[in-house]
Design a protein around this motif. Structure first.
Motif, short mmCIF file in Angstrom:
data_model
loop_
_atom_site.label_atom_id
_atom_site.label_comp_id
_atom_site.label_asym_id
_atom_site.label_seq_id
_atom_site.Cartn_x
_atom_site.Cartn_y
_atom_site.Cartn_z
N LEU A 309 0.85 -1.17 0.00
CA LEU A 309 0.00 0.00 0.00
C LEU A 309 0.90 1.24 0.00
CD1 LEU A 309 -2.82 1.27 0.25
CD2 LEU A 309 -2.62 1.02 2.73
N LEU A 310 0.81 2.05 -1.07
CA LEU A 310 1.61 3.26 -1.18
C LEU A 310 0.85 4.43 -0.58
CD1 LEU A 310 3.30 1.51 -3.15
CD2 LEU A 310 3.55 3.55 -4.57
N LEU A 311 1.51 5.13 0.35
CA LEU A 311 0.91 6.26 1.05
C LEU A 311 1.85 7.45 1.03
CD1 LEU A 311 -0.30 4.30 4.21
CD2 LEU A 311 -1.76 5.07 2.33
N GLN A 312 1.31 8.65 0.93
CA GLN A 312 2.13 9.83 1.06
C GLN A 312 2.41 10.07 2.53
OE1 GLN A 312 0.53 13.60 -0.21
NE2 GLN A 312 2.49 14.66 0.04
N GLY A 313 3.67 10.01 2.90
CA GLY A 313 4.05 10.20 4.29
C GLY A 313 5.48 10.65 4.38
N ASP A 314 5.78 11.49 5.36
CA ASP A 314 7.12 12.02 5.54
C ASP A 314 7.89 11.18 6.55
OD1 ASP A 314 6.42 14.04 3.82
OD2 ASP A 314 5.97 15.48 5.40
N VAL A 315 9.04 10.67 6.14
CA VAL A 315 9.90 9.93 7.04
C VAL A 315 10.44 10.90 8.10
CG1 VAL A 315 11.89 8.37 7.16
CG2 VAL A 315 10.49 8.46 5.09
N CYS A 316 10.75 10.38 9.29
CA CYS A 316 11.11 11.26 10.41
C CYS A 316 12.45 11.97 10.23
CB CYS A 316 11.08 10.48 11.72
SG CYS A 316 12.28 9.16 11.83
N ARG A 317 13.24 11.57 9.23
CA ARG A 317 14.45 12.32 8.88
C ARG A 317 14.21 12.95 7.51
NH1 ARG A 317 19.63 8.46 10.44
NH2 ARG A 317 18.91 7.83 12.53
N SER A 318 14.43 14.24 7.39
CA SER A 318 14.04 14.96 6.18
C SER A 318 14.81 14.51 4.94
CB SER A 318 14.22 16.46 6.39
OG SER A 318 15.57 16.77 6.71
N GLU A 319 15.99 13.91 5.11
CA GLU A 319 16.78 13.47 3.96
C GLU A 319 16.32 12.12 3.41
OE1 GLU A 319 19.07 12.12 7.67
OE2 GLU A 319 17.85 13.83 7.02
N LEU A 320 15.44 11.44 4.10
CA LEU A 320 14.98 10.13 3.67
C LEU A 320 13.67 10.27 2.89
CD1 LEU A 320 15.88 8.06 6.84
CD2 LEU A 320 17.12 8.18 4.68
N LEU A 321 13.60 9.56 1.77
CA LEU A 321 12.52 9.74 0.80
C LEU A 321 11.43 8.68 0.89
CD1 LEU A 321 14.78 10.56 -2.29
CD2 LEU A 321 13.59 12.18 -0.77
N VAL A 322 11.74 7.56 1.54
CA VAL A 322 10.79 6.45 1.55
C VAL A 322 11.08 5.57 2.76
CG1 VAL A 322 12.28 5.03 0.05
CG2 VAL A 322 9.81 4.55 0.13
#
Length: 330
Positions: A309-322
């Protein structure tokens, strides 16, 4: 079909792990299924339902049509409310959830402190006291600098609210930034009458041992949790982190490949066979919606047949994309 509860008891009397799946049925129908412990809908398309087992997760789905997530257990399920908290229980399992407005609690640290204190006190009143897995969804998770970053403030508050709750070991967990109501903090968990087995990744520093550069309070979670009957692995949010450092900044494909290496390391640490199959539901949290087609294609190539399941979400470190999390059944 579900078989009788007694036929689903594992060796030693432990109950079978909840069965997690993605379904295109409407949520109201899923809630009528025998053993429905929890149902989750995602993003703006999720319909509101007045049932404690129903949760609207404020993450937009990047696939259409968007399925619901269903947790099934063996045996009848009871449910209700305890102050602001929603809960359901059955077959030796407990789901508990709450949503708080940070403005009512002085900001992200205060909301996290209150959320975890309420969950802690409620769980201690239950038979299902072994917390195995927690999910946290926070608005604007990367906003702020240094120790004032919202995720770091969340970690401060979570630790205060927990107190000595996890003194004997942390549960598996996910913390992701959402783009819904900016002040909303949503936390939900899965607990059991029996303890699980925490699993760490030898490629990564344990989260609670992170150095000071990641905040005043280290994140408190295990990399994964083997459920009590040893029949499933609940996998925490897993990103492109090696040791304690983020890897492959700006390179989506390389980050995703590093995640898959980390997932295989977790399976090996848990004593489970390599690989994922059609019964292993995963979530991929993608920072930039424009990256979704590439993530989808890369995962189809590397994990053919695996429900993701693909969801738009921000990883807790800003440099990480997925980031990926999910379930692997034995």
């Amino acid at each position: 079909m579900l078989e009788g509860c007694e036929s689903r008891r594992a060796e030693g009397g432990l109950v079978r792990a909840p069965r997690v799946s993605y379904r295109l049925n409407d949520a109201a129908t899923l809630l009528t299924e025998p053993g429905a412990l929890a149902v989750f809908g995602f993003g703006g398309s999720a319909a509101g339902i007045d049932d404690p087992r129903w949760s609207h997760v404020p993450l937009e789905a990047l696939d259409a049509p968007t399925p619901c997530e269903l947790w099934l257990v063996d045996g009848p399920v009871q449910h209700g409310h305890h102050e602001a908290l929603r809960w359901s229980a059955g077959g030796g399992w407990l789901f508990a959830a709450l949503e708080l407005d940070e403005r009512d609690h002085g900001g992200p640290a205060g909301a996290a402190r209150v959320a975890y204190a309420q969950l802690r006190d409620f769980i201690r009143s239950r038979d299902e006291q072994q917390v195995l897995r927690i999910w946290n969804y926070q608005g604007a998770i990367n906003q702020g600098d240094g120790d004032t970053e919202r995720y770091k403030l969340f970690c401060d508050g979570r630790a205060e609210g927990c107190g000595d709750w996890f003194a004997h070991g942390y549960p598996a967990a996910t913390a992701i930034g959402h783009h819904g109501e900016p002040h909303l903090l949503q936390v939900y968990l899965l607990a059991s009458t029996h303890a699980g087995t925490a699993v760490e990744n030898p490629r990564q520093v344990s989260a609670w041992r992170y150095p000071r550069q990641y905040g005043r309070t280290s994140p408190g979670f295990a990399r994964a949790m083997r459920l009590p009957a040893q029949d499933a692995l609940a996998i925490s949010g897993t990103a492109a982190v090696v040791g304690h450092a983020s890897a492959h900044e700006g390179d989506l494909a390389a980050q995703l490949e590093e995640i898959l290496v980390n997932l295989e390391a977790l399976l090996a640490s848990a004593g489970m066979p390599a690989g994922f199959d059609t019964q292993a539901p995963l979530k991929a949290y993608v920072r930039h919606p424009a990256d979704a087609p590439r993530v989808r294609e890369l995962l189809r190539q590397r994990l053919p047949g695996v429900p993701v399941l693909l969801l738009q979400g921000d990883v807790c470190r800003s440099e990480l994309l997925v980031e990926l999390d999910g379930w692997r059944y034995a």
